[in-house]
Design an enzyme around this catalytic site. Structure first.
Site, PDB file in Angstrom:
ATOM      1  N   ASP A 129     -16.341   6.893   3.358  1.00 39.73           N
ATOM      2  CA  ASP A 129     -15.991   6.016   1.827  1.00 39.73           C
ATOM      3  C   ASP A 129     -16.494   4.651   1.908  1.00 39.73           C
ATOM      4  O   ASP A 129     -15.883   3.703   2.256  1.00 39.73           O
ATOM      5  CB  ASP A 129     -14.848   5.944   2.001  1.00 39.73           C
ATOM      6  CG  ASP A 129     -13.615   5.311   0.882  1.00 39.73           C
ATOM      7  OD1 ASP A 129     -12.780   5.119  -0.025  1.00 39.73           O
ATOM      8  OD2 ASP A 129     -14.636   5.504   0.168  1.00 39.73           O
ATOM      9  N   GLY A 137       0.612  -1.280  -0.209  1.00 40.62           N
ATOM     10  CA  GLY A 137       0.170   0.035   0.269  1.00 40.62           C
ATOM     11  C   GLY A 137       1.269   1.082  -0.086  1.00 40.62           C
ATOM     12  O   GLY A 137       2.450   1.527   0.027  1.00 40.62           O
ATOM     13  N   GLY A 138       0.102   2.523   0.180  1.00 37.78           N
ATOM     14  CA  GLY A 138       0.703   3.633  -0.169  1.00 37.78           C
ATOM     15  C   GLY A 138       2.042   3.910   0.895  1.00 37.78           C
ATOM     16  O   GLY A 138       3.088   4.488   0.914  1.00 37.78           O
ATOM     17  N   PHE A 139       1.385   2.918   2.958  1.00 38.87           N
ATOM     18  CA  PHE A 139       1.615   2.944   3.490  1.00 38.87           C
ATOM     19  C   PHE A 139       3.446   1.958   3.281  1.00 38.87           C
ATOM     20  O   PHE A 139       4.202   2.858   3.970  1.00 38.87           O
ATOM     21  CB  PHE A 139       1.145   3.103   4.631  1.00 38.87           C
ATOM     22  CG  PHE A 139       2.082   3.042   6.281  1.00 38.87           C
ATOM     23  CD1 PHE A 139       2.405   1.655   6.769  1.00 38.87           C
ATOM     24  CD2 PHE A 139       2.305   3.641   6.683  1.00 38.87           C
ATOM     25  CE1 PHE A 139       3.145   1.670   7.785  1.00 38.87           C
ATOM     26  CE2 PHE A 139       2.803   4.304   7.833  1.00 38.87           C
ATOM     27  CZ  PHE A 139       3.505   2.563   8.461  1.00 38.87           C
TER      28      PHE A 139
END
Length: 834
Positions: free
Chosen positions: A632, A517-519
């Protein structure tokens, strides 16, 4: 005999004529329908595909031919997607090809093929000595872009007269992993790329950088700006796909899309070959609009998430197509790429030489890092030239990833799920996509941070741990994770040592990898003698991790609920930022509805899952110290544990207000297309009813088992919400429900469930129920379902019995703790990570 000779001569002449014509357009094109039993097949664009069985291009074929067990309605055609060639060992297709540049397109439909499930397909692909894919998982890519099938396009230069295309099961996974391919397309092309590209520099003066003719390219985006998508059939020479640009526009400022003026003829300039792009690309455009004052106060911006660590070629296609603009300095503007000036001024008339003349210009930019970042393309009027019109225009856009100098690879990480927005240089904010056969919706939200600062500061008043330290580097800057007051909670969630984390993940063994993921990477792990967890390890090169790490621990540590996924603890030793979450064994709700190899969920279980998720959302709205709006809500953010209990996850876009009875939070619009509350979109005011709207869409998604946005369907069916309401009004909603549910749902339950869903997605928030009312309605629907099934035993459903059920469910809230040992997490902790 003389007559026969004349006939043979005529046939030879005709053959030569056809061959000559083929040399002009499409000579040497190859299309393999891998695994197909029929010798040939035709796709939706009328291209003919040959089976790879007994093909001269597949010598000593060792792979297994297989057919997909399920045909997704979103497939553009059965050819080449419904059959595949499966490889459990390395295999190379061999193509004798004339030297030159060509497109290579790889087609994927990640489905179940016999005993081969899509999650086990991890593999690499090489073209000669150029690596195209490495440890690639097509299922993860399809889920990330919300597409049933997709293709990847590469442009490489062949110098040897032979192309070897090798498929290799990943060595990073165990022996059960395999490679597969549905279709291979090879299309010879002229050299579409220049030998020197202006590369952006910090001083605003692009530097011409030479491009090695052997450089490999990957097509990341190809857009018909301001116009409709152009299918391969509309680009007959090279069968390129040109997508609609609207999914990539930033914010609500879409500008104005328009077509060429009547009777205007478009021509190519002498410097632009007619194969550069179809004329239809230049026949439409997007501008900022006619209001000069408005245009001077905003930017026309597109955001394209891309893989960091590569050079990118950005190609702008221009053509003035309105008789209004015929002279120089009528519409000059500035082009920015990631906040750097690429061109000032850009004057299309000056560049092309007149109206209706097609032209393009290229720029290159380099990206740093190793994760997903955002490539921002921005246009703005140039007031310094005192133009006649303060406006900007763009007709088409292409973005290509370049093989790095000295590195024979175009491969990057598998995409995170879901794709999110990023600011330039990796900061949170946009959407991501790959080149897909048909673009199907996507997130318009981002990796935003929860902003309930007062609550967070109160929650860490007892924290004592100082974690101010260097944390890797990005470019020339140190990343230093700091917590307000230099404190982390030491008593509200568990502190792990780095050695404990290494032991739990077998020293971050690649076979334990769940996703990226982005992390950072997410690993499966075991703690305390066998308790399964998901371990999220921050990437030192990521610029997203710092805020997420702080927010997770500082702010969300005060929340706990049975139907919210929990954070167990953290580790910040050895310059690491690591979070440990509950492991959700059954993944997301969406994975159990469509595009999956999992068994269909029975109707009663679907209602129970919806009730669980509604309870989690109701707690966020009314049970915590602050009103928290998720923002979301979707089936991808509802996770299922090993007993199929649903838990709400992913709070990256959540918002909180200081008072539980606040009516709304004014904020920028973020969320996911198809689930987004239209009232929130119009008024920019986020309310609890925005979550209710999204949950109503989830209810229809659970009932119908199809994507909430499917652009392959007719216009009236694209949006699941709109189509379901239309069918409900006509009394034909039962005709579009999941076929697996037919005969399972009782009429009384069906009516109550669909009425609840319809109320949730009402246009106005005031007309929608609260989440508490939604829970009550779904509990009644469940009772009606069970009662009808048990009528033979004299069971009845009464208002009193329904109330009893609802009251018992409410006990969940009376036992909740907000200072326990486990807290909610704000990321998907299963399979592919975020």
């Amino acid at each position: 005999m003389e007559h026969l000779t004349r006939c043979l001569t005529l046939l030879c002449i005709l053959s030569l004529a056809v061959a000559a014509d083929n040399n002009i357009i499409g000579s040497g094109q190859i299309r393999l329908d891998c695994g197909a039993s029929s010798p040939t097949g035709t796709d939706a664009d009328e291209r003919t595909w040959d089976s790879d069985t007994n093909s001269k291009f597949a010598p000593f074929l060792k792979g297994t031919a297989a057919t997909a067990s399920y045909q997704d309605p979103a497939l553009p055609s059965t050819t080449p997607y419904m059959t595949a060639r499966i490889f459990t060992i390395n295999y190379t297709y061999s193509f004798p090809i004339s030297p030159g540049r060509m497109f290579i397109r790889l087609y994927f439909y990640p489905s179940t093929y016999g005993n081969y499930g899509p999650r086990n397909a991890y593999f690499g692909v090489t073209a000669g000595n150029l690596t195209l894919l490495d440890n690639f998982n097509a299922s993860q890519t399809a889920l990330a872009i919300n597409a049933a099938a997709f293709f990847l396009e590469y442009s490489i230069n062949i110098t040897t007269g032979k192309l070897g295309l090798t498929f290799s099961p990943s060595t990073h996974q165990n022996d059960s992993y395999y490679a597969f391919i549905n279709g291979i397309e090879i299309v010879p092309t002229p050299d579409l790329f220049t030998t020197s590209i202006p590369t952006l520099a910090n001083d605003g003066n692009p530097i011409p950088v030479p491009v090695d003719p052997a450089t490999g390219f990957q097509t990341m985006y190809r857009l018909n700006v301001g116009g409709e998508a152009i299918s391969p059939k509309g680009d007959i020479d090279f069968y390129r796909s040109w997508d609609d640009d609207t999914p990539y526009l930033y914010g609500s400022a879409y500008g104005k899309a328009f077509d060429k003026d009547k009777n205007l003829t478009i021509t190519y300039t002498p410097s632009v070959p007619n194969y550069t792009a179809p004329l239809d690309v230049y026949a439409s455009a997007r501008s900022m609009g006619s209001n000069a004052q408005v245009n001077l106060n905003y930017n026309l911006t597109w955001i394209f998430p891309i893989d960091a660590g590569f050079f990118y070629l950005v190609r702008f296609h221009f053509c003035e197509i309105q008789y209004l603009i015929t002279k120089i300095n009528q519409r000059p503007f500035v082009i920015y790429i990631n906040n750097q000036i690429a061109q000032q001024p850009m004057d299309v008339i000056a560049l092309s030489g007149g109206i209706g003349r097609a032209v393009y210009t290229d720029y290159a930019t380099i990206t740093l890092g190793a994760d997903q970042i955002g490539l921002w393309i921005t246009l703005h009027p140039d007031p310094s030239t005192r133009p006649e019109y303060y406006d900007a225009i763009l007709n088409g856009l292409e973005i290509f990833k370049l093989q790095n100098h000295g590195v024979n690879s175009l491969a990057a990480f598998n995409p995170p799920i879901p794709y999110t927005y990023f600011e330039p240089n990796g900061k949170p904010g946009g959407r991501n996509s790959k080149v897909v056969s048909r673009t199907i919706g996507g997130a318009i939200g981002g990796f935003a941070i929860l902003l309930f600062t007062c609550f967070g500061m109160c929650s860490i008043s007892k924290c004592k741990k100082n974690v101010t330290k260097d944390y890797g580097r990005t470019g020339n800057k140190h990343i230093t994770p700091q917590v307000e007051g230099n404190r982390l909670p030491s008593n509200s969630c568990r502190h792990f040592t780095f050695m404990e984390i290494k032991a739990a993940t077998n020293d971050f063994d690649e076979t334990f990898l769940l996703g990226k993921g982005g992390f950072g990477n997410v690993y499966h792990g075991k703690i305390d003698g066998g308790v399964k967890v998901a371990v999220k390890r921050g990437n030192p090169l990521s610029q997203q991790g710092l805020h997420e790490f702080q927010t997770e621990i500082e702010t969300l540590s005060m929340l706990q609920h049975r139907y919210l996924v929990s954070l167990i603890g953290y580790c910040e030793e050895n310059n690491e930022m690591i979070l440990v979450y509950d492991y959700m064994a059954n993944g997301t709700l969406r994975e159990h509805l469509y595009s999956t190899n999992k068994s269909p969920l029975p109707w009663k279980q679907r209602i129970e899952i919806c009730i669980d998720a509604a309870r989690g959302l109701d707690y966020l709205h009314t049970g915590a110290k602050q009103t928290i709006i998720h923002r979301d809500v979707k089936t991808a953010n509802i996770l299922l544990d090993d007993k199929l209990v649903a838990k709400v996850s992913d709070f990256g876009l959540s918002k909180a207000s200081l008072e539980i009875d606040d009516t709304h939070v004014s904020t920028l619009v973020k969320g996911t297309f198809g689930y987004l509350d239209p009232e929130y979109f119009r008024r920019k005011q986020l309310t609890q009813k925005s979550d209710v709207y999204s949950f109503g869409v989830v209810l229809f998604e659970v009932l119908c088992a199809r994507p909430v946005i499917n652009t392959q369907l007719t216009e009236e069916q694209v949006s699941l919400r709109d189509w379901a309401l239309s069918c409900l009004e006509k009394g034909i909603l039962r005709e579009i429900i999941d076929p697996h549910l037919r005969g399972q749902i009782t009429p009384e339950c069906f009516r109550k469930f669909t009425d609840t869903a319809a109320q949730c997605v009402a246009d106005r928030g005031i007309d929608r129920p609260s989440m508490g009312d939604v829970i009550s309605n779904l509990e009644v629907a469940l009772l009606l379902q069970e009662s009808s099934r048990n009528k033979s035993r004299g069971a009845e459903v009464t208002t009193s019995s329904a109330k009893t059920c609802v009251d018992s469910a409410a006990k969940d809230y009376s036992t909740m703790s907000v200072a326990g040992q486990r807290v909610v997490f704000s990321d998907i902790a299963y399979t592919e990570g975020r």
